[in-house]
Design a protein around this motif. Structure first.
Motif, PDB file in Angstrom:
ATOM      1  N   ASN A   1       0.854  -1.182   0.000  1.00  0.00           N
ATOM      2  CA  ASN A   1       0.000   0.000   0.000  1.00  0.00           C
ATOM      3  C   ASN A   1       0.896   1.240   0.000  1.00  0.00           C
ATOM      4  N   ASP A   2       0.407   2.340  -0.499  1.00  0.00           N
ATOM      5  CA  ASP A   2       1.137   3.624  -0.491  1.00  0.00           C
ATOM      6  C   ASP A   2       2.454   3.547  -1.253  1.00  0.00           C
ATOM      7  N   THR A   3       2.592   2.655  -2.201  1.00  0.00           N
ATOM      8  CA  THR A   3       3.891   2.457  -2.839  1.00  0.00           C
ATOM      9  C   THR A   3       3.740   2.201  -4.328  1.00  0.00           C
ATOM     10  N   ASP A   4       4.510   2.941  -5.131  1.00  0.00           N
ATOM     11  CA  ASP A   4       4.649   2.655  -6.556  1.00  0.00           C
ATOM     12  C   ASP A   4       6.070   2.145  -6.775  1.00  0.00           C
ATOM     13  N   LEU A   5       6.194   0.884  -7.129  1.00  0.00           N
ATOM     14  CA  LEU A   5       7.505   0.260  -7.246  1.00  0.00           C
ATOM     15  C   LEU A   5       8.227   0.729  -8.500  1.00  0.00           C
TER      16      LEU A   5
ATOM     17  N   LYS B   1       3.853   2.426 -16.114  1.00  0.00           N
ATOM     18  CA  LYS B   1       2.862   1.378 -16.395  1.00  0.00           C
ATOM     19  C   LYS B   1       3.424   0.245 -17.238  1.00  0.00           C
ATOM     20  N   THR B   2       4.451   0.497 -18.038  1.00  0.00           N
ATOM     21  CA  THR B   2       5.008  -0.587 -18.851  1.00  0.00           C
ATOM     22  C   THR B   2       5.725  -1.640 -18.007  1.00  0.00           C
ATOM     23  N   PHE B   3       5.996  -1.321 -16.739  1.00  0.00           N
ATOM     24  CA  PHE B   3       6.633  -2.305 -15.858  1.00  0.00           C
ATOM     25  C   PHE B   3       5.745  -3.520 -15.622  1.00  0.00           C
ATOM     26  N   VAL B   4       4.453  -3.406 -15.971  1.00  0.00           N
ATOM     27  CA  VAL B   4       3.536  -4.521 -15.718  1.00  0.00           C
ATOM     28  C   VAL B   4       3.990  -5.782 -16.446  1.00  0.00           C
ATOM     29  N   PHE B   5       4.662  -5.629 -17.582  1.00  0.00           N
ATOM     30  CA  PHE B   5       5.100  -6.804 -18.345  1.00  0.00           C
ATOM     31  C   PHE B   5       6.159  -7.600 -17.592  1.00  0.00           C
ATOM     32  N   MET B   6       6.862  -6.961 -16.647  1.00  0.00           N
ATOM     33  CA  MET B   6       7.851  -7.684 -15.866  1.00  0.00           C
ATOM     34  C   MET B   6       7.194  -8.725 -14.964  1.00  0.00           C
ATOM     35  N   LEU B   7       5.943  -8.487 -14.582  1.00  0.00           N
ATOM     36  CA  LEU B   7       5.259  -9.374 -13.641  1.00  0.00           C
ATOM     37  C   LEU B   7       4.818 -10.681 -14.286  1.00  0.00           C
TER      38      LEU B   7
ATOM     39  N   THR C   1      -2.583  -0.712  -8.079  1.00  0.00           N
ATOM     40  CA  THR C   1      -3.227   0.399  -7.371  1.00  0.00           C
ATOM     41  C   THR C   1      -2.812   1.771  -7.871  1.00  0.00           C
ATOM     42  N   SER C   2      -1.791   1.841  -8.706  1.00  0.00           N
ATOM     43  CA  SER C   2      -1.309   3.145  -9.174  1.00  0.00           C
ATOM     44  C   SER C   2      -2.224   3.705 -10.260  1.00  0.00           C
ATOM     45  N   THR C   3      -2.129   5.003 -10.486  1.00  0.00           N
ATOM     46  CA  THR C   3      -2.971   5.695 -11.468  1.00  0.00           C
ATOM     47  C   THR C   3      -2.271   5.745 -12.813  1.00  0.00           C
ATOM     48  N   HIS C   4      -2.959   5.281 -13.847  1.00  0.00           N
ATOM     49  CA  HIS C   4      -2.419   5.298 -15.204  1.00  0.00           C
ATOM     50  C   HIS C   4      -3.518   5.684 -16.179  1.00  0.00           C
ATOM     51  N   TYR C   5      -3.107   6.148 -17.346  1.00  0.00           N
ATOM     52  CA  TYR C   5      -4.031   6.515 -18.409  1.00  0.00           C
ATOM     53  C   TYR C   5      -3.622   5.804 -19.689  1.00  0.00           C
TER      54      TYR C   5
ATOM     55  N   THR D   1      -3.131   4.981 -23.564  1.00  0.00           N
ATOM     56  CA  THR D   1      -2.881   5.725 -24.793  1.00  0.00           C
ATOM     57  C   THR D   1      -3.729   5.142 -25.921  1.00  0.00           C
ATOM     58  N   ILE D   2      -3.734   5.808 -27.063  1.00  0.00           N
ATOM     59  CA  ILE D   2      -4.554   5.361 -28.188  1.00  0.00           C
ATOM     60  C   ILE D   2      -4.156   3.966 -28.641  1.00  0.00           C
ATOM     61  N   ASP D   3      -2.847   3.717 -28.662  1.00  0.00           N
ATOM     62  CA  ASP D   3      -2.350   2.414 -29.126  1.00  0.00           C
ATOM     63  C   ASP D   3      -1.927   1.529 -27.948  1.00  0.00           C
ATOM     64  N   GLU D   4      -2.646   1.635 -26.824  1.00  0.00           N
ATOM     65  CA  GLU D   4      -2.296   0.888 -25.608  1.00  0.00           C
ATOM     66  C   GLU D   4      -2.239  -0.611 -25.870  1.00  0.00           C
ATOM     67  N   SER D   5      -1.186  -1.250 -25.410  1.00  0.00           N
ATOM     68  CA  SER D   5      -1.051  -2.695 -25.561  1.00  0.00           C
ATOM     69  C   SER D   5      -1.956  -3.407 -24.562  1.00  0.00           C
ATOM     70  N   ASN D   6      -2.640  -4.443 -25.017  1.00  0.00           N
ATOM     71  CA  ASN D   6      -3.530  -5.207 -24.139  1.00  0.00           C
ATOM     72  C   ASN D   6      -2.706  -6.271 -23.415  1.00  0.00           C
ATOM     73  N   PHE D   7      -2.064  -5.844 -22.315  1.00  0.00           N
ATOM     74  CA  PHE D   7      -1.131  -6.718 -21.597  1.00  0.00           C
ATOM     75  C   PHE D   7      -1.819  -7.920 -20.961  1.00  0.00           C
ATOM     76  N   ILE D   8      -3.142  -7.884 -20.822  1.00  0.00           N
ATOM     77  CA  ILE D   8      -3.849  -8.990 -20.178  1.00  0.00           C
ATOM     78  C   ILE D   8      -3.699 -10.273 -20.985  1.00  0.00           C
ATOM     79  N   TYR D   9      -3.600 -10.147 -22.308  1.00  0.00           N
ATOM     80  CA  TYR D   9      -3.372 -11.339 -23.132  1.00  0.00           C
ATOM     81  C   TYR D   9      -2.178 -12.137 -22.622  1.00  0.00           C
ATOM     82  N   SER D  10      -1.076 -11.430 -22.374  1.00  0.00           N
ATOM     83  CA  SER D  10       0.174 -12.088 -21.975  1.00  0.00           C
ATOM     84  C   SER D  10       0.011 -12.808 -20.638  1.00  0.00           C
ATOM     85  N   PHE D  11      -0.722 -12.199 -19.704  1.00  0.00           N
ATOM     86  CA  PHE D  11      -0.925 -12.834 -18.401  1.00  0.00           C
ATOM     87  C   PHE D  11      -1.775 -14.101 -18.530  1.00  0.00           C
TER      88      PHE D  11
END
Length: 985
Positions: free
Chosen positions: A834-838, A862-868, A880-884, A886-896
């Motif tokens: 909590n209270d932390t952006d790694l 936000k691109t750090f999500v692919f490391m997980l 929990t962090s705030t992100h917005y 982009t128009i060409d946002e990658s759908n990282f959920i596929y990879s997970f």
């Protein structure tokens, strides 16, 4: 230290509750009213200054006195900074009429300059509805329109004008939403669209459009939503060119047309969709399918037979709402597999008429597991024929049909008799002034599939009878949810495999009824849980509780309510089967009788009169075989005498004092904020030390919010100094302390545990600075703590049995050294930050914790999500962090979904613009291909919905593969099913 778990010491003025702020407003208003100033704004200048000193004060003031907010022109203070502005020219003109010519000129110049200086303006609503003609009204309007030049952030413009026409085009270039309720020339509208090439939504409210609407087509390449009233009596063939709008997804046509003249428009839409499907089948991206017309609504005119067949020939249409001239043709319509939401209005003249209105919702058979598995098997076998079969059956059996019309006695029976065997009635919405007849009750009770009833409050007793009769003949009801909803409350019966939950959710105050109308509900078979939400009811629930106590066999095991009054409590304790109780008490009378609940194992007190639990604890401790195992006391601090008696509860295994901090990223669960009220006892609202000579008297208090704070704000805030006595509880395994406390008192408590019985405590939550003592608790399995010093790392590393670790990091300390040491914890599976952006180095170490199954964290980028994705055992991921997006946002959920086979859920609490229709439909397709529904877990996605508001807008949504949950605050009170969400107009 204390505030890190949600506590604070000295109260700051901007942290005062609504009750205090309202009193401050009242006192300042009284002082201002006594001023001799003749100028109204100068007279109240002190109130204006205080109200506008911070955003919260302004919001509370507007709720406290909307009239005074308007009279003092508070909104004008924020003209130069607010992102959203609403201007009513009638009010503006009325204010300016009171000024001299010179003052009027100065005021208007300053007003326009503020708007010109506002670089944050995103949305502007202009209301211009004069009761008589004033030339200067129009001058003001045109001046303001000119002031919008070069507003680069202005995305939404709403104009509602009566009596005048738009005669020029504003110099606005970046609009995405345009709503115009104003007579105008088509050429003006065309220039509007030409100047704003990114327009996504266009809504017209006036049918006085002089010229052809279709002239806008070449300039609306991004238009997704179009709503307009058709010209009265005009051949609607002139709208045929609208079919060429390239990515139009929602079309709403109001008004009447020459019947049959819309065929060309619908045929054009169908031809475009068939062409898009051909492109898709040749292997091009699916996005070409997603951006086609999905929803069509024609609510105010009849549709001919030819028009109906042209409508349903659209292969990608998902939702259709219209009024068939010939209802008998419905069984012959060639309905496609995507058209899952059909609403037939019996008479367009009653579209907006609620009274005596009937809506019957029918649904087809659900897709079976065998059919769902075809997607996975087709991908696995690479069989093209099986793949085609899977695509064709996607929604082939999930048609939903709604029939709307004016209610007559024979309407319901005629609907039932005309149904195909494929359909069953799921929901009935019926509003009448009078209760329904016995014959109608029998008709509805004979429909076994009817689960949801919406009705007028006047009909509630009849509908309860309907539901009781219906359920008598149903033996298998697992996973079924029955609902009865009125304008004041909703009744829910949630059927599990072995028990039923009765839920009463009150969301409006209803006068003139007795709460004993709910008593018959106790006769539903196997109710073991009773949940009462809300407190705005007129009358006690004693009759309902008594109906449970009068049953031949007591089976109710769980009761949850916001408050129980002394009479309800006295009746409730006679339910001997009760095992779990969650409620609040505003009066101390009868609280000691809780000890009579011989089976009570879990007690959760949301709030109670301070000092009132001593006798209850004492009686409970004196029992030979006490049953209470879990105790949670949320909003009232215990006093020292209560601690003494509490320490005698030998059976206690779990203890929580206080409430954890509500994180800013978590879903808001705030209750009602307007016109709320609460019962309170005059004696029990005071601290024990000052209430000796006050009698118990129950009063009602109206407040805007903060009902619990109102009850507890006068209590003593001293910390019990004898907390260490709790260390003598022989069976305590879980301890959570969240209230504001003196550090030494809790250090003594922790020392008692560490020295006496370090092996028995398995879960610990509180913010201690002495990690050396925590390190002694070697058998600890779950720890929630506040991280202050790097030297504490080695203490956490000693907890070899730790499976769950939750870190609060208010000082924003770099955590990579801590994460690095966590590798030596062999059992760690759950890690919550909590209270932390790694940052990058934190994540490098985190990816080495291969055993993690649940992870909560914020990301600095936000691109750090692919490391997980390297965490192959991950089951639950929360960002929990705030992100917005982009128009060409990658759908990282596929990879997970591919890399983490056991993944059950992803929560994106503060991720804006990501969960769009296209992305959700893509994720569902991905689940169908890569996840076996018979083996892999159902995937749940939580987040903020972007370009849709109801699940019915998703053409491929299927709960067999994915559950979609929204976490923003746009819910209406009480959950509405998708059928209730009419096409947005």
């Amino acid at each position: 230290m204390n505030k890190d778990f949600g506590f604070s010491g000295t109260k700051k003025i901007n942290n005062l509750n609504f009750y205090c702020l309202n009193e401050i407003f009242r006192q300042i208003e009284i002082n201002c009213a006594a001023s001799d100033s003749k100028d109204y704004l100068l007279k109240y200048i002190d109130l204006i200054h205080f109200t506008t000193s911070c955003e919260r004060f302004t919001k509370v003031f507007k709720e406290w006195s909307p009239d005074l907010y308007q009279k003092l022109c508070i909104q004008n203070i924020f003209l130069n900074s607010s992102p959203r502005i609403e201007i009513d020219f009638s009010n503006l003109h009325a204010h300016m009429q009171k000024l001299s010519v010179k003052e009027k000129k100065i005021f208007w110049t300053d007003y326009l300059n503020n708007i010109k200086e506002n670089e944050q303006l995103e949305s502007l609503k202009l209301i211009y509805e004069p009761t008589r003609y004033y030339r200067e009204h129009l001058d003001l309007f045109e001046d303001l329109i000119k002031s919008l030049k070069n507003k680069t952030k202005l995305r939404e413009l709403i104009v509602k004008v009566k009596g005048y026409r738009f005669e020029s085009v504003p110099e606005i270039r970046h609009l995405e939403v345009l709503q115009l309720d104003v007579p105008m020339d088509a050429n003006i509208l065309r220039q509007f669209c030409e100047s704003n090439p990114n327009l996504r939504k266009l809504k017209l409210g006036s049918n006085h459009l002089y010229g052809r609407l279709s002239d806008i087509v070449p300039y609306c390449n991004q238009l997704e939503y179009l709503s307009f009233p058709m010209k009265l009596g005009v051949d609607a063939a002139e709208y045929a060119a609208l079919a060429q709008l390239p990515i139009l997804q929602e079309l709403i046509l109001f008004g009447e047309h020459q019947e049959g003249s819309l065929v060309k428009l619908f045929q054009g839409l169908a031809e475009k969709q068939i062409g898009a499907m051909g492109i898709y089948q040749k292997g091009m991206q699916e996005i070409s399918l997603l951006k086609q017309v999905r929803r069509i609504c024609i609510p105010e005119t009849y549709v001919s037979t030819d028009e109906a067949f042209a409508l349903v020939s659209n292969p990608l249409l998902v939702s259709l709402k219209c009024c068939l001239r010939d209802v008998s043709i419905y069984p012959d319509l060639p309905l496609n597999g995507n058209l899952t939401d059909i609403c037939l209005i019996k008479d367009p003249r009653i579209y907006d008429y609620e009274m005596d209105r009937l809506r019957v919702t029918l649904r087809g058979n659900r897709i079976s597991n065998e059919e769902a598995d075809a997607f996975y098997q087709s991908w696995k076998s690479k069989d093209s024929e099986l793949e085609l079969k899977a695509l064709n059956q996607d929604y082939g059996h999930v048609h939903r049909l709604r029939i709307e019309g004016k209610y007559e006695t024979t309407t319901l029976s005629s609907v039932i008799s005309s149904l195909s065997f494929l359909y069953f009635i799921e929901k009935i919405v019926l509003y009448k002034n009078d209760p329904i007849s016995e014959e109608e009750i029998a008709t509805m009770a004979a429909i076994p599939t009817l689960t949801t009833i919406r009705c007028s409050f006047r009909q509630i007793q009849n509908m309860i009878v309907v539901k009781l009769r219906q359920l008598e003949s149903i033996t298998e009801a697992a996973r079924r949810v029955d609902r009865i909803r009125t304008e004041f409350f909703e009744i829910r019966l949630i059927h599990g495999h072995e028990s039923v939950t009765l839920s009463l959710d009150f969301f409006e105050k209803a006068y003139g009824f007795n709460a004993r109308i709910f008593a018959p509900l106790a006769n539903v078979r196997n109710i073991q849980r009773l949940v009462i939400k809300g407190i705005s009811i007129n009358g006690s629930l004693v009759a309902l509780i008594k109906s449970f106590t009068s049953l031949e066999m007591h089976i109710l095991q769980e009761l949850e309510a916001e408050f129980l009054d002394p009479e309800e409590l006295a009746e409730m304790v006679q339910i001997r089967s009760l095992r779990i109780l969650k409620c609040g008490f505003f009066c101390s009378r009868n609280i000691d009788k809780l000890a009579a609940l011989s089976q009570l194992e879990t007690l959760i007190l949301t709030v109670h009169p301070q000092g009132s639990l001593r006798k209850f604890f004492k009686i409970l401790a004196s029992k030979e075989v006490p049953m209470l195992k879990s105790l949670i006391i949320q909003r009232t601090k215990l006093v020292s005498k209560e601690i003494v008696e509490l320490a005698g509860l030998r059976s206690l295994e779990r203890l929580q004092l206080g409430l954890p901090k509500v994180q800013n990223w978590s879903q808001s669960v705030s209750g009602k904020t307007e016109n709320d009220g609460i019962n309170y006892c005059q004696k029990c609202r005071l601290p024990p030390s000052s209430s000796s000579y006050v009698d118990h008297q129950i009063h009602f208090h109206t407040l805007t919010s903060g009902q619990f704070v109102f009850l507890t704000e006068l209590y003593d805030s001293l910390t019990p100094v004898n907390l260490e006595l709790l260390g003598n509880l022989p069976n305590l395994q879980e301890l959570s302390i969240y209230f504001d406390y003196k550090a030494q008192a809790v250090e003594n408590l922790l020392r008692t545990f560490a020295l006496k019985s370090p092996q028995k405590l398995q879960k610990l939550s509180f913010s201690s600075q002495d990690f050396r003592l925590i390190g002694i608790l070697e058998d600890l399995q779950s720890l929630e703590c506040v991280f202050y010093h790097m030297k504490d790392i080695e203490c956490i590393a000693l907890l070899g049995n730790l499976t769950e670790l939750q870190i609060n990091n208010p000082l924003d300390i770099s955590l990579w050294e801590l994460i690095k040491e966590l590798k030596i914890l062999p059992n760690l599976q759950c890690l919550l930050f909590n209270d932390t952006d790694l940052v990058f180095f934190d994540l490098v170490e985190l990816t080495n914790l291969k055993r993690l199954k649940r992870l909560r964290l914020g990301l600095a980028v936000k691109t750090f999500v692919f490391m997980l994705i390297q965490l192959k055992n991950l089951e639950v991921l929360e960002i929990t962090s705030t992100h917005y997006a982009t128009i060409d946002e990658s759908n990282f959920i596929y990879s997970f979904l591919v890399s983490c086979p056991n993944l059950r859920s992803i929560s994106l609490y503060r991720y804006y613009g990501f969960i769009t229709q296209a992305y959700v439909n893509g994720i569902i397709n991905h689940c169908k291909i890569f996840r076996n529904p018979n083996k892999d877990p159902l995937f749940k996605l939580r987040g903020i919905w972007s370009d849709f508001t109801s699940l019915s807008q998703l053409c491929k949504y299927n709960e067999e593969f994915m559950e979609l949950v929204r976490v923003d605050n746009t819910y209406q009170h009480g959950e509405e099913s998708d059928e209730d969400c009419d096409i947005a107009t």
